[in-house]
Design a protein around this motif. Structure first.
Motif, short mmCIF file in Angstrom:
data_model
loop_
_atom_site.label_atom_id
_atom_site.label_comp_id
_atom_site.label_asym_id
_atom_site.label_seq_id
_atom_site.Cartn_x
_atom_site.Cartn_y
_atom_site.Cartn_z
N GLY A 28 0.81 -1.21 0.00
CA GLY A 28 0.00 0.00 0.00
C GLY A 28 0.84 1.26 0.00
N MET A 29 1.98 1.23 0.68
CA MET A 29 2.84 2.41 0.70
C MET A 29 3.41 2.68 -0.67
SD MET A 29 4.75 2.44 4.40
CE MET A 29 5.97 1.27 3.92
N ASP A 30 3.72 1.64 -1.43
CA ASP A 30 4.24 1.84 -2.77
C ASP A 30 3.20 2.51 -3.66
OD1 ASP A 30 6.15 -1.25 -2.96
OD2 ASP A 30 6.66 0.72 -2.15
N LYS A 31 1.93 2.20 -3.45
CA LYS A 31 0.88 2.76 -4.28
C LYS A 31 0.51 4.19 -3.89
CE LYS A 31 -1.05 -1.60 -5.68
NZ LYS A 31 -2.22 -2.42 -5.83
N GLU A 32 0.94 4.64 -2.73
CA GLU A 32 0.59 5.99 -2.29
C GLU A 32 1.18 7.06 -3.19
OE1 GLU A 32 1.61 6.68 1.74
OE2 GLU A 32 0.14 5.28 2.50
N TYR A 54 7.64 7.27 -19.16
CA TYR A 54 6.88 7.48 -17.93
C TYR A 54 6.95 6.33 -16.93
CZ TYR A 54 4.88 11.65 -19.96
OH TYR A 54 4.72 12.89 -20.51
N ASN A 55 7.35 5.15 -17.36
CA ASN A 55 7.32 3.99 -16.46
C ASN A 55 8.49 4.02 -15.48
OD1 ASN A 55 7.06 1.53 -15.22
ND2 ASN A 55 7.66 0.32 -16.98
N ASN A 56 8.22 4.54 -14.31
CA ASN A 56 9.20 4.48 -13.22
C ASN A 56 8.58 3.77 -12.02
OD1 ASN A 56 7.41 6.39 -12.30
ND2 ASN A 56 8.96 7.88 -11.70
N ILE A 57 7.56 2.97 -12.29
CA ILE A 57 6.80 2.31 -11.25
C ILE A 57 7.48 1.04 -10.76
CG2 ILE A 57 4.57 1.18 -10.78
CD1 ILE A 57 3.33 3.19 -12.70
N ILE A 85 -3.81 10.35 -23.82
CA ILE A 85 -3.97 9.11 -23.05
C ILE A 85 -3.56 9.38 -21.61
CG2 ILE A 85 -3.68 7.53 -24.99
CD1 ILE A 85 -0.81 7.07 -24.06
N VAL A 86 -4.11 8.61 -20.71
CA VAL A 86 -3.78 8.71 -19.29
C VAL A 86 -2.68 7.70 -18.99
CG1 VAL A 86 -4.66 8.42 -16.93
CG2 VAL A 86 -6.09 9.45 -18.69
N VAL A 87 -1.64 8.16 -18.30
CA VAL A 87 -0.55 7.28 -17.89
C VAL A 87 -0.31 7.47 -16.40
CG1 VAL A 87 0.57 7.27 -20.15
CG2 VAL A 87 1.22 8.98 -18.48
N SER A 88 0.33 6.50 -15.79
CA SER A 88 0.67 6.59 -14.39
C SER A 88 2.18 6.69 -14.23
CB SER A 88 0.14 5.39 -13.63
OG SER A 88 0.67 4.19 -14.17
N TYR A 89 2.58 7.27 -13.12
CA TYR A 89 4.00 7.37 -12.80
C TYR A 89 4.13 7.47 -11.28
CZ TYR A 89 3.00 12.34 -12.15
OH TYR A 89 2.48 13.52 -11.71
N LYS A 90 5.31 7.21 -10.80
CA LYS A 90 5.54 7.30 -9.37
C LYS A 90 6.21 8.62 -9.05
CE LYS A 90 6.69 3.80 -6.66
NZ LYS A 90 7.48 2.72 -6.06
N GLU A 91 5.59 9.37 -8.15
CA GLU A 91 6.17 10.64 -7.72
C GLU A 91 7.24 10.35 -6.68
OE1 GLU A 91 4.02 14.66 -7.13
OE2 GLU A 91 3.90 13.55 -5.24
N GLU A 92 8.42 10.86 -6.92
CA GLU A 92 9.52 10.57 -6.00
C GLU A 92 9.85 11.73 -5.11
OE1 GLU A 92 12.76 8.92 -8.21
OE2 GLU A 92 11.43 7.63 -9.30
#
Length: 92
Positions: A28-32, A54-57, A85-92
């Motif tokens: 869950g913390m990774d998905k936050e 964009y893939n830094n997940i 398009i909608v993409v996801s990424y991890k905010e660091e």
């Protein structure tokens, strides 16, 4: 003897629960830190090139492309210039 057996079973269940909870909490913390953004497709872009950008997940590019397809309700991996398009990424 019965009380000792029940105490053992209770302890076993408690330890199992806590171990399972620790793994769930970590996931869950990774998905936050996951964020979403809209990306305008430029000429020459493909889902693979967008994935590399964009893939830094922490998943493979193939899995990321599958996720992008799913998020956008797409049946094909073809994208056209000018589309968003909608993409996801991890905010660091």
């Amino acid at each position: 003897m019965r009380k000792l057996f029940l105490a053992f079973i209770f302890t076993l269940l408690l330890v199992s629960f806590l171990i399972g909870r620790a793994n769930t909490t970590r996931a869950g913390m990774d998905k936050e830190n996951i964020r979403y953004t809209s990306v305008k497709v430029e000429y020459g872009d493909s889902l693979d090139s967008i994935s590399r950008k964009y893939n830094n997940i922490g998943i493979s590019n193939a899995e990321y492309v599958k996720e992008v397809l799913k998020m956008n309700g797409m049946n094909s991996d073809r994208v056209h210039p000018g589309c968003f398009i909608v993409v996801s990424y991890k905010e660091e």
